[in-house]
Design a protein around this motif. Structure first.
Motif, PDB file in Angstrom:
ATOM      1  N   VAL A 136     -42.881  29.219  10.396  1.00 16.84           N
ATOM      2  CA  VAL A 136     -43.143  28.660   9.070  1.00 16.84           C
ATOM      3  C   VAL A 136     -44.002  27.414   9.241  1.00 16.84           C
ATOM      4  O   VAL A 136     -43.653  26.512  10.003  1.00 16.84           O
ATOM      5  N   TYR A 137     -45.125  27.378   8.550  1.00 15.53           N
ATOM      6  CA  TYR A 137     -46.007  26.210   8.564  1.00 15.53           C
ATOM      7  C   TYR A 137     -45.808  25.470   7.252  1.00 15.53           C
ATOM      8  O   TYR A 137     -45.983  26.055   6.176  1.00 15.53           O
ATOM      9  N   ASP A 138     -45.444  24.199   7.320  1.00 20.68           N
ATOM     10  CA  ASP A 138     -44.983  23.516   6.108  1.00 20.68           C
ATOM     11  C   ASP A 138     -45.975  22.528   5.505  1.00 20.68           C
ATOM     12  O   ASP A 138     -45.617  21.768   4.608  1.00 20.68           O
ATOM     13  N   ARG A 139     -47.225  22.521   5.967  1.00 11.69           N
ATOM     14  CA  ARG A 139     -48.207  21.637   5.347  1.00 11.69           C
ATOM     15  C   ARG A 139     -49.046  22.412   4.331  1.00 11.69           C
ATOM     16  O   ARG A 139     -49.219  23.630   4.451  1.00 11.69           O
TER      17      ARG A 139
END
Length: 258
Positions: A136-139
């Motif tokens: 999961v990439y949260d930016r």
């Protein structure tokens, strides 16, 4: 004759089998789960336990979309193209609870506004062997990044393509590059049926300035994702800085519809 979502899967599957020996670009414009709310009877029956008719149809349409997407992935697998195919799955805007009983929890807002519920959408990227599975990439990223990422993956370099608003996401998704892909993201929205309802927004880091109804509000999305606490008065310098950036960006756009 066919259910539209299945037709939108049938044609890409055929295309993949015909095009497997050469590089290709394929865009699949599924209409589900957008109204009108219609689904095959057997799919509706899967969700008989859901009492609300709109919500039941929403679930049935989403299930057809899942299956249709699976057919496309299966075609890639059958042709041995999984590891050489970069896939994006992305929605176009927030859900419309009034029309199809979709939910934008935990955010406020819906389709047609620039609150987070209107602009945060599913965004999946798949490229086996190149991107980490299950990460999961949260930016914040944007659908504008799809073109830049695809061009870079295909071997094009910045000097070979026009300037793009998007960025190549692969270095960020693999961890080879730190920091924010975008210093800021911008939005502008005007409803053709209500031109006076124009909205605009800028997000920089975790802060977002939202302009609507003739006023600007500042939100800290990390602490207040529902956008319930306006910080413009408490943080006037930050609000003014974002306001200037938003005004400068809007100054470079065509005029809004009036």
């Amino acid at each position: 004759p066919d259910y539209l979502t299945f037709a939108f899967a049938r044609e890409p599957v055929s295309f993949i089998h015909r095009s497997a020996d050469a590089p290709f670009f394929l865009a699949v414009p599924f209409s589900a789960v957008h109204p009108p709310q219609e689904a095959p009877a057997d799919y509706i029956a899967r969700f008989a336990a859901i009492g609300d008719k709109k919500r039941r149809l929403m679930a049935a349409m989403l299930s057809t979309l899942d299956d249709a997407t699976g057919r496309i992935l299966a075609a890639l697998r059958e042709e041995g193209l999984e590891s050489s195919t970069l896939i994006f799955f992305v929605s176009d805007n927030g859900g419309d609870p009034a029309k199809n009983a979709s939910r934008n929890d935990p955010f406020s807002g819906a389709k047609g506004d620039l609150l987070e519920g209107g602009i945060r959408v599913p965004f999946f990227v798949r490229w086996p062997g190149h991107l980490p599975a299950g990460a999961v990439y949260d930016r914040p990223v944007s659908s504008l990044d799809i073109a830049a990422t695809a061009l870079a993956a295909a071997g094009y370099r910045e000097r070979a393509v026009p300037a793009l608003d998007g960025v190549d996401l692969v270095p960020y998704l693999t961890g080879r590059r730190d920091g924010e892909p975008h210093a800021a993201l911008y939005w502008r929205y005007t409803s053709l049926s209500a031109p006076q309802s124009g909205q605009a927004a800028i997000r920089s880091g975790d802060y977002k300035l939202l302009r609507r109804g003739g006023r600007d509000a500042l939100y800290d999305l990390a602490r207040d994702p529902r956008e319930t606490r306006d910080l413009a008065a408490a943080q006037p310098e930050r609000a003014d800085g974002l306001r200037r950036q938003l005004d400068a960006w809007m100054g470079g756009l065509v005029p809004q519809v009036q």
